[in-house]
Design a protein around this motif. Structure first.
Motif, PDB file in Angstrom:
ATOM      1  N   LEU A 212       0.836  -1.211   0.000  1.00 43.84           N
ATOM      2  CA  LEU A 212       0.000   0.000   0.000  1.00 43.84           C
ATOM      3  C   LEU A 212       0.869   1.259   0.000  1.00 43.84           C
ATOM      4  N   ASP A 213       2.000   1.200   0.730  1.00 40.16           N
ATOM      5  CA  ASP A 213       2.919   2.347   0.729  1.00 40.16           C
ATOM      6  C   ASP A 213       3.407   2.636  -0.695  1.00 40.16           C
ATOM      7  N   VAL A 214       3.668   1.555  -1.462  1.00 36.63           N
ATOM      8  CA  VAL A 214       4.179   1.737  -2.826  1.00 36.63           C
ATOM      9  C   VAL A 214       3.131   2.430  -3.698  1.00 36.63           C
ATOM     10  N   VAL A 215       1.862   2.033  -3.541  1.00 39.40           N
ATOM     11  CA  VAL A 215       0.800   2.681  -4.319  1.00 39.40           C
ATOM     12  C   VAL A 215       0.769   4.180  -4.009  1.00 39.40           C
ATOM     13  N   GLU A 216       0.872   4.493  -2.714  1.00 35.89           N
ATOM     14  CA  GLU A 216       0.815   5.898  -2.316  1.00 35.89           C
ATOM     15  C   GLU A 216       2.053   6.665  -2.792  1.00 35.89           C
ATOM     16  N   LEU A 217       3.206   5.992  -2.735  1.00 46.00           N
ATOM     17  CA  LEU A 217       4.458   6.607  -3.187  1.00 46.00           C
ATOM     18  C   LEU A 217       4.382   6.941  -4.676  1.00 46.00           C
ATOM     19  N   VAL A 218       3.856   6.003  -5.454  1.00 48.62           N
ATOM     20  CA  VAL A 218       3.739   6.225  -6.901  1.00 48.62           C
ATOM     21  C   VAL A 218       2.781   7.394  -7.172  1.00 48.62           C
ATOM     22  N   MET A 219       1.705   7.489  -6.391  1.00 51.29           N
ATOM     23  CA  MET A 219       0.796   8.631  -6.544  1.00 51.29           C
ATOM     24  C   MET A 219       1.513   9.943  -6.265  1.00 51.29           C
ATOM     25  N   ALA A 220       2.397   9.918  -5.272  1.00 56.28           N
ATOM     26  CA  ALA A 220       3.147  11.128  -4.928  1.00 56.28           C
ATOM     27  C   ALA A 220       4.128  11.486  -6.051  1.00 56.28           C
TER      28      ALA A 220
ATOM     29  N   VAL B 192       4.143  -0.059 -12.556  1.00 53.06           N
ATOM     30  CA  VAL B 192       4.553   0.093 -11.154  1.00 53.06           C
ATOM     31  C   VAL B 192       5.398  -1.096 -10.700  1.00 53.06           C
ATOM     32  N   ALA B 193       5.065  -2.290 -11.215  1.00 54.94           N
ATOM     33  CA  ALA B 193       5.794  -3.492 -10.807  1.00 54.94           C
ATOM     34  C   ALA B 193       7.288  -3.395 -11.139  1.00 54.94           C
ATOM     35  N   ASN B 194       7.621  -2.582 -12.150  1.00 53.73           N
ATOM     36  CA  ASN B 194       9.036  -2.467 -12.543  1.00 53.73           C
ATOM     37  C   ASN B 194       9.797  -1.415 -11.728  1.00 53.73           C
ATOM     38  N   LEU B 195       9.084  -0.651 -10.924  1.00 54.01           N
ATOM     39  CA  LEU B 195       9.746   0.423 -10.159  1.00 54.01           C
ATOM     40  C   LEU B 195      10.106  -0.105  -8.776  1.00 54.01           C
ATOM     41  N   LYS B 196      11.183  -0.884  -8.717  1.00 53.53           N
ATOM     42  CA  LYS B 196      11.545  -1.507  -7.441  1.00 53.53           C
ATOM     43  C   LYS B 196      12.500  -0.651  -6.623  1.00 53.53           C
ATOM     44  N   THR B 197      13.326   0.116  -7.306  1.00 53.25           N
ATOM     45  CA  THR B 197      14.334   0.905  -6.584  1.00 53.25           C
ATOM     46  C   THR B 197      14.185   2.389  -6.922  1.00 53.25           C
ATOM     47  N   VAL B 198      14.895   3.200  -6.145  1.00 45.40           N
ATOM     48  CA  VAL B 198      14.925   4.643  -6.395  1.00 45.40           C
ATOM     49  C   VAL B 198      15.442   4.903  -7.811  1.00 45.40           C
ATOM     50  N   GLY B 199      16.491   4.162  -8.177  1.00 53.72           N
ATOM     51  CA  GLY B 199      17.064   4.324  -9.517  1.00 53.72           C
ATOM     52  C   GLY B 199      16.057   3.989 -10.611  1.00 53.72           C
ATOM     53  N   ASP B 200      15.252   2.925 -10.410  1.00 50.43           N
ATOM     54  CA  ASP B 200      14.209   2.569 -11.386  1.00 50.43           C
ATOM     55  C   ASP B 200      13.257   3.744 -11.578  1.00 50.43           C
ATOM     56  N   ALA B 201      12.862   4.368 -10.460  1.00 54.76           N
ATOM     57  CA  ALA B 201      11.914   5.478 -10.537  1.00 54.76           C
ATOM     58  C   ALA B 201      12.516   6.670 -11.258  1.00 54.76           C
ATOM     59  N   VAL B 202      13.794   6.952 -10.971  1.00 57.69           N
ATOM     60  CA  VAL B 202      14.459   8.105 -11.608  1.00 57.69           C
ATOM     61  C   VAL B 202      14.517   7.898 -13.131  1.00 57.69           C
ATOM     62  N   GLN B 203      14.923   6.700 -13.550  1.00 57.23           N
ATOM     63  CA  GLN B 203      15.022   6.418 -14.983  1.00 57.23           C
ATOM     64  C   GLN B 203      13.667   6.497 -15.666  1.00 57.23           C
TER      65      GLN B 203
END
Lengths: 421, 81
Positions: free
Chosen positions: B38-46, B60-71
């Motif tokens: 649930l935290d991940v869902v909220e984080l992605v919304m942010a 969303v399933a592919n965004l496992k790390t901070v680096g994944d999100a940045v890319q």
């Protein structure tokens, strides 16, 4: 439970936790309650200007980070944080440190009348302003009233019966009564029981204002909650939580627990009359008190103190007085001391029955009846001894606590003073 | 440190109540930073709000790390990661 387990059939209270507008922790709120102080004030949790009622009794010394991990403390709805605070306080007070095996025999029943209304209101606003994709994934878990019990069980690893009662303003009393039954019939050796409520938010205030049930004495908050007084004009909304640790007597004594008192009677009834108005003859309240006396095996003259539901509404206080007279008979009704501590704490809705059970236990421990404050103008329909304005030292062997809720739910608990014998 | 990385770290720190020094490009939201599903869902919304992008559930399933999100955000928003 282990094969062949036989409960003692007696259930005692070994720990207390309370978060109230008069203070968090029994050492904080009890002295103020006995001193005749009140906690009603202008609302600060939100801008009260648009509301017909602008006063409440708020908890102002509570910090969720004292009881929860920082990430969780920042997120959870206030009613969950209150529940964890009160339950943890009660567990610490009880000294109960269960083994992993014992944790499967200890349950949680922390009810809430409403649940996470603050969080629901915020997320509903988000949905309207930003669309459904912006609604928090925590909306459902933080809104449902049973999450108080669920969350407390997770924090403390308690794996016994885990459930929730939702009966409006009788929730706290029903939760303690139902937990008492769970232990009495042998389905748990101990229960964390009580009630929690955090209704002071925009949508909550709007709803209760619309129901026309609350005092509008906005210019004089300190004197707004005045149960049984002729000039009462409605209840004063409040927030808080209380939790008690209930244990089978044998289990408590085997571990050398200190004991506050014993639950000996539990009565329940339904008005079957109206959603929000009490039965015009106080019939449901009468039958709930009679059932409590019957289950306790007591007569009215055994009860020295009643903690009344005493909401400060015109209906409740008149009809509760009538019901006490019917249940006790005129003579015993004139002997028994009746006070409404909602005069000081306000009405914490689903937490009220739990906070008031705690007050009964402390009244017996200290042999002191707390006062009904703001009692100034007698009402001919309310003619019992309400312990006006000043606490009174008195021998209390048994105390009865009344709680009545929207829906016509009536609950009476009877508690016995603990004396080593 | 890139602008996107700074902002992803800032949002992560706020959402998960972790210390900035705990958050590196290789930090896994769930394994290293204590997030649950649930935290991940909220984080992605942010992240969506911070960067004005839409992140479909399938991604969303592919965004496992901070680096994944940045890319991912760098590619979607057209700004250099």
């Amino acid at each position: 439970m282990p094969e062949g387990y036989k409960p003692s059939g007696r259930v005692v209270v070994t720990g207390i936790g309370a978060i109230t507008p008069l203070g968090s922790g029994i050492d904080k709120f009890w002295p103020r309650l006995i001193a005749g102080e009140g906690a009603v004030d202008r609302i600060t949790h939100l801008d009260p200007t648009p509301f017909t009622t602008q006063i409440a009794a708020e908890v102002r010394d509570f910090n969720a980070e004292d009881w929860l991990e920082k990430k969780d403390a920042r997120k959870v709805d206030r009613f969950i944080a209150f529940a964890v605070g009160a339950a943890t306080m009660a567990l610490q007070d009880s000294g109960l440190q269960p083994t992993e095996d014992q944790k499967e025999e200890i349950g949680v029943l922390m009810g809430s009348g409403i649940g996470g209304l603050t969080f629901l209101g915020e997320q509903h606003r988000r949905q309207i302003e930003s669309g459904p994709g912006r609604v928090s994934p925590f909306l459902v878990p933080f809104m449902i009233p049973d999450m108080a019990s669920g969350y407390v069980s997770i924090v403390h690893g308690l794996k016994g019966p885990n459930t929730c009662v939702v009966t409006a303003c009788s929730t706290g009393a029903n939760s303690i009564g139902d937990a008492y039954h769970i232990i009495k019939r042998g389905d748990a050796v101990a229960m964390v029981a009580g009630g929690t409520e955090a209704p002071i938010n925009e949508i909550g205030m709007a709803g209760f204002c619309a129901a026309r049930a609350m005092s509008t004495r906005n210019d004089d908050p300190a004197r707004a909650s005045r149960p049984f007084d002729a000039e009462r004009d409605g209840f004063v909304i409040a927030e808080g939580a209380a939790s008690v640790i209930l244990e089978d007597l044998d289990f408590a004594q085997a571990r050398g627990a200190k004991i506050y008192g014993e639950i000996v009677g539990y009565g329940m009834s339904g008005d079957a009359f109206h959603m929000t108005q009490p039965d015009p003859n106080g019939d449901g309240a009468y039958r709930s008190m009679r059932m409590a006396l019957r289950t306790a095996g007591l007569t009215p003259s055994d009860i020295q103190y009643i903690n009344a539901h005493g909401t400060s509404t015109a209906y409740n206080d008149r009809l509760e007085t009538l019901a006490i007279k019917r249940a006790f008979g005129e003579e015993a009704a004139r002997q028994v001391l009746v006070s409404s501590t909602k005069s000081a704490i306000g009405h914490t809705l689903g937490a009220a029955g739990a906070i008031e059970a705690v007050i009964c236990l402390l009244a017996m421990q200290h042999q002191m009846a707390p006062p009904t404050i703001n009692y100034e103008v007698p009402d001919p329909d309310c003619d019992l001894d309400y312990v006006p304005n000043q606490a009174r030292p008195v021998v209390i062997q048994h105390a009865l606590s009344n709680s009545f809720g929207f829906g016509g739910h009536n609950v009476s608990l009877i508690l016995r003073r603990w004396t080593e014998s | 440190m890139s602008d996107i990385l700074n902002r992803v770290v800032k949002v992560t720190v706020e959402q998960l109540s972790v210390k900035p020094e705990e958050v590196t490009e290789s930090s896994s939201f769930i394994d290293d930073l204590g997030a649950d599903s649930l935290d991940v869902v909220e984080l992605v919304m942010a992240f969506e709000e911070e960067f004005g992008v839409e992140i479909p559930d399938d991604d969303v399933a592919n965004l496992k790390t901070v680096g994944d999100a940045v890319q991912y955000i760098g590619a979607r928003s057209g700004a250099p990661a």
